[in-house]
Design a protein around this motif. Structure first.
Motif, PDB file in Angstrom:
ATOM      1  N   VAL A   1      32.136   9.732  80.994  1.00 24.25           N
ATOM      2  CA  VAL A   1      31.734  11.526  81.247  1.00 24.25           C
ATOM      3  C   VAL A   1      33.013  11.390  80.130  1.00 24.25           C
ATOM      4  O   VAL A   1      33.391  12.003  79.672  1.00 24.25           O
ATOM      5  CB  VAL A   1      32.780  11.791  82.194  1.00 24.25           C
ATOM      6  N   VAL A   2      31.704  12.718  79.377  1.00 22.15           N
ATOM      7  CA  VAL A   2      31.792  13.773  78.331  1.00 22.15           C
ATOM      8  C   VAL A   2      31.888  14.462  78.289  1.00 22.15           C
ATOM      9  O   VAL A   2      30.854  15.672  79.262  1.00 22.15           O
ATOM     10  CB  VAL A   2      31.256  13.316  77.318  1.00 22.15           C
ATOM     11  N   ASN A   3      32.682  15.875  77.240  1.00 16.61           N
ATOM     12  CA  ASN A   3      32.105  16.917  77.495  1.00 16.61           C
ATOM     13  C   ASN A   3      31.340  17.039  77.115  1.00 16.61           C
ATOM     14  O   ASN A   3      30.384  16.321  76.450  1.00 16.61           O
ATOM     15  CB  ASN A   3      32.999  17.689  76.542  1.00 16.61           C
ATOM     16  N   ARG A   4      30.306  19.002  77.505  1.00 13.44           N
ATOM     17  CA  ARG A   4      28.813  19.152  77.061  1.00 13.44           C
ATOM     18  C   ARG A   4      29.311  19.722  76.406  1.00 13.44           C
ATOM     19  O   ARG A   4      29.785  20.619  76.049  1.00 13.44           O
ATOM     20  CB  ARG A   4      28.486  19.853  78.118  1.00 13.44           C
ATOM     21  N   LEU A   5      28.250  19.259  74.875  1.00 13.75           N
ATOM     22  CA  LEU A   5      28.016  20.115  74.178  1.00 13.75           C
ATOM     23  C   LEU A   5      27.215  21.908  74.136  1.00 13.75           C
ATOM     24  O   LEU A   5      26.666  21.682  74.959  1.00 13.75           O
ATOM     25  CB  LEU A   5      27.923  19.816  72.472  1.00 13.75           C
ATOM     26  N   GLN A   6      28.057  23.019  73.391  1.00 13.11           N
ATOM     27  CA  GLN A   6      27.752  24.019  73.483  1.00 13.11           C
ATOM     28  C   GLN A   6      25.921  24.563  72.711  1.00 13.11           C
ATOM     29  O   GLN A   6      26.031  23.034  71.774  1.00 13.11           O
ATOM     30  CB  GLN A   6      28.250  24.861  73.193  1.00 13.11           C
ATOM     31  N   GLY A   7      25.492  25.349  73.423  1.00 13.07           N
ATOM     32  CA  GLY A   7      24.264  25.594  72.340  1.00 13.07           C
ATOM     33  C   GLY A   7      22.926  24.865  73.361  1.00 13.07           C
ATOM     34  O   GLY A   7      22.926  24.100  74.123  1.00 13.07           O
ATOM     35  N   ARG A   8      21.900  24.149  72.119  1.00 13.16           N
ATOM     36  CA  ARG A   8      20.946  23.422  72.595  1.00 13.16           C
ATOM     37  C   ARG A   8      20.062  23.413  71.124  1.00 13.16           C
ATOM     38  O   ARG A   8      20.722  23.453  70.107  1.00 13.16           O
ATOM     39  CB  ARG A   8      19.582  24.689  73.119  1.00 13.16           C
ATOM     40  N   SER A   9      19.556  21.915  71.202  1.00 12.91           N
ATOM     41  CA  SER A   9      18.886  21.734  70.256  1.00 12.91           C
ATOM     42  C   SER A   9      17.995  22.691  69.466  1.00 12.91           C
ATOM     43  O   SER A   9      17.270  23.292  69.888  1.00 12.91           O
ATOM     44  CB  SER A   9      17.854  19.975  71.028  1.00 12.91           C
ATOM     45  N   GLN A  10      17.689  22.140  68.303  1.00 16.32           N
ATOM     46  CA  GLN A  10      16.742  22.501  67.818  1.00 16.32           C
ATOM     47  C   GLN A  10      15.306  22.198  67.386  1.00 16.32           C
ATOM     48  O   GLN A  10      15.501  21.069  66.632  1.00 16.32           O
ATOM     49  CB  GLN A  10      17.291  22.963  66.218  1.00 16.32           C
ATOM     50  N   LEU A  11      14.089  22.209  67.814  1.00 20.16           N
ATOM     51  CA  LEU A  11      12.997  20.783  67.912  1.00 20.16           C
ATOM     52  C   LEU A  11      12.156  21.887  66.994  1.00 20.16           C
ATOM     53  O   LEU A  11      10.831  21.243  67.013  1.00 20.16           O
ATOM     54  CB  LEU A  11      12.120  21.215  69.658  1.00 20.16           C
ATOM     55  N   ALA A  12      12.320  22.941  65.855  1.00 25.14           N
ATOM     56  CA  ALA A  12      11.353  23.712  64.801  1.00 25.14           C
ATOM     57  C   ALA A  12      12.500  23.943  64.610  1.00 25.14           C
ATOM     58  O   ALA A  12      12.470  25.063  63.606  1.00 25.14           O
ATOM     59  CB  ALA A  12      10.328  24.391  65.341  1.00 25.14           C
ATOM     60  N   PRO A  13      12.617  22.750  63.277  1.00 24.51           N
ATOM     61  CA  PRO A  13      14.021  22.807  62.484  1.00 24.51           C
ATOM     62  C   PRO A  13      13.225  23.547  60.896  1.00 24.51           C
ATOM     63  O   PRO A  13      12.392  23.395  60.487  1.00 24.51           O
ATOM     64  CB  PRO A  13      14.644  21.608  61.986  1.00 24.51           C
ATOM     65  N   ALA A  14      14.146  24.535  60.834  1.00 19.08           N
ATOM     66  CA  ALA A  14      14.160  25.044  59.153  1.00 19.08           C
ATOM     67  C   ALA A  14      15.109  24.498  58.165  1.00 19.08           C
ATOM     68  O   ALA A  14      15.571  23.273  58.515  1.00 19.08           O
ATOM     69  CB  ALA A  14      14.078  26.666  59.155  1.00 19.08           C
ATOM     70  N   SER A  15      15.096  24.796  57.187  1.00 19.62           N
ATOM     71  CA  SER A  15      15.697  24.200  55.601  1.00 19.62           C
ATOM     72  C   SER A  15      17.744  24.608  55.635  1.00 19.62           C
ATOM     73  O   SER A  15      17.919  23.212  55.733  1.00 19.62           O
ATOM     74  CB  SER A  15      15.595  24.077  54.841  1.00 19.62           C
ATOM     75  N   TRP A  16      18.130  25.903  56.634  1.00 14.25           N
ATOM     76  CA  TRP A  16      18.954  25.883  56.789  1.00 14.25           C
ATOM     77  C   TRP A  16      19.577  24.850  58.292  1.00 14.25           C
ATOM     78  O   TRP A  16      20.947  24.647  58.121  1.00 14.25           O
ATOM     79  CB  TRP A  16      19.603  26.662  57.080  1.00 14.25           C
ATOM     80  N   HIS A  17      19.054  24.499  58.935  1.00 12.11           N
ATOM     81  CA  HIS A  17      19.669  23.284  60.009  1.00 12.11           C
ATOM     82  C   HIS A  17      19.337  22.573  59.603  1.00 12.11           C
ATOM     83  O   HIS A  17      20.258  21.231  59.160  1.00 12.11           O
ATOM     84  CB  HIS A  17      18.384  23.454  61.356  1.00 12.11           C
TER      85      HIS A  17
END
Length: 322
Positions: free
Chosen positions: A100-116
């Motif tokens: 069991v691990v802690n759940r990270l905040q946020g969500r995945s970025q499936l259309a990344p730009a350069s800054w991602h």
């Protein structure tokens, strides 16, 4: 990931209590992926991810779980395996290993730009450097030896031109692996599967900040360049064609090199490693697609995607920005 092992609410509640995570309020199977059984586990004290491991063994798993703890202690944002009162982080459910691990905040970025891409590249280099003194060792279990074992199993399912491509590329990669330049590549723990859906971002659109890397269960000791190539083949391509977006790729590599400069041998072997990374995922997707396991929510990935990526890397090699 896909649910191969059904976990009851009673089992999940008992594990949460043993780990002092609070009282169970919800348990939901995660449909994405194909390797392990994953659930979102919610309690009155927080959000967690429960993983039941379907292929990895009790003997193999300490490498992955302790690596995550090692990285977390060095301020790399990764899920932290939860321990019981005796400090045990590897548990048992239905006779199988679980964590069991802690759940990270946020969500995945499936259309990344350069800054991602810049953020992922920078954190990837920091992760590599943070893992230099990690004391446990385990090879990349989906490395060259696995490719050699698995290619004969999937060949009968392929068209003649696909078989030729697969066999020729495996021969090429075996030849590269024997070179002094490959032997000289910097090595250490690698994630080996850091796709867009294994990174979290949080924040307003256009201002998202990286909040973590997760799903380390393909990690192993390998060339850091392989890890970089895996990322470039996912974060920096047009998904419909497999073509490399050179602006995103340059941003990714430059951000990586801001933390750790690539060596001469790494720059020389980058085109070959991009091919190796494409080959690895083409083989694994062929295996999962043609030889699937039963699961209640199994969604195998399309293997032709990485066939396209491999053909692109062969036809249009990319040498980086340095």
């Amino acid at each position: 990931m896909a649910v191969f092992t059904e976990v009851s609410r009673e089992e999940a509640a008992a594990l949460a209590q043993r780990l002092s995570l609070g009282s169970l309020t919800d348990l939901r199977g995660i449909t994405a992926g194909i390797e392990n059984t994953n659930y979102f586990l919610s309690t009155d004290r927080g959000e967690w991810v429960l993983t039941v491991f379907e292929r990895l063994t009790f003997e193999q798993l300490p490498f992955y779980l302790q690596l995550m703890k090692h990285l977390a202690r060095r301020e790399i944002p990764v899920p932290d395996p939860q321990a019981d009162a005796d400090g045990v982080i590897l548990h048992r459910l239905g006779g199988k290993p679980a964590a069991v691990v802690n759940r990270l905040q946020g969500r995945s970025q499936l259309a990344p730009a350069s800054w991602h891409c810049e953020q992922v590249g920078r954190m990837l280099a920091r992760m590599h450097l943070a893992g230099r003194d990690y004391p446990l060792h385990q090879p990349n279990l989906r490395g060259l030896d696995w490719w050699i074992e698995t290619v004969p199993v999937v060949l009968p399912h392929l068209a003649p031109e696909q078989r030729t491509l697969l066999e020729d590329e495996l021969f090429f990669q075996r030849s590269v692996a024997e070179t002094p330049a490959n032997e000289a590549l910097p090595r250490g723990p690698v994630h080996a599967d850091l796709f867009r859906d294994n990174v979290m971002f949080d924040g307003l659109p256009g201002h998202e900040k990286l909040t973590g890397f997760f799903d380390f269960y393909f990690a192993g000791v390998d060339a850091w360049l392989f890890d970089l190539a895996v990322c470039l083949n996912d974060w920096c391509i047009d998904l419909s064609t497999g073509r490399l977006d050179e602006l995103r790729a340059a941003a990714f590599v430059q951000a990586y090199e801001d933390e750790r400069a690539l060596t001469h041998d790494e720059l020389r072997l980058l085109p070959a490693m991009l091919r190796a990374a494409a080959l690895r995922f083409w083989i694994s997707r062929l295996w999962d697609f043609h030889l699937p396991r039963e699961a209640s929510m199994l969604q195998p990935h399309d293997p032709t995607h990485f066939e396209r990526v491999l053909r692109e890397r062969i036809a249009n090699p990319w040498h980086g920005v340095s």
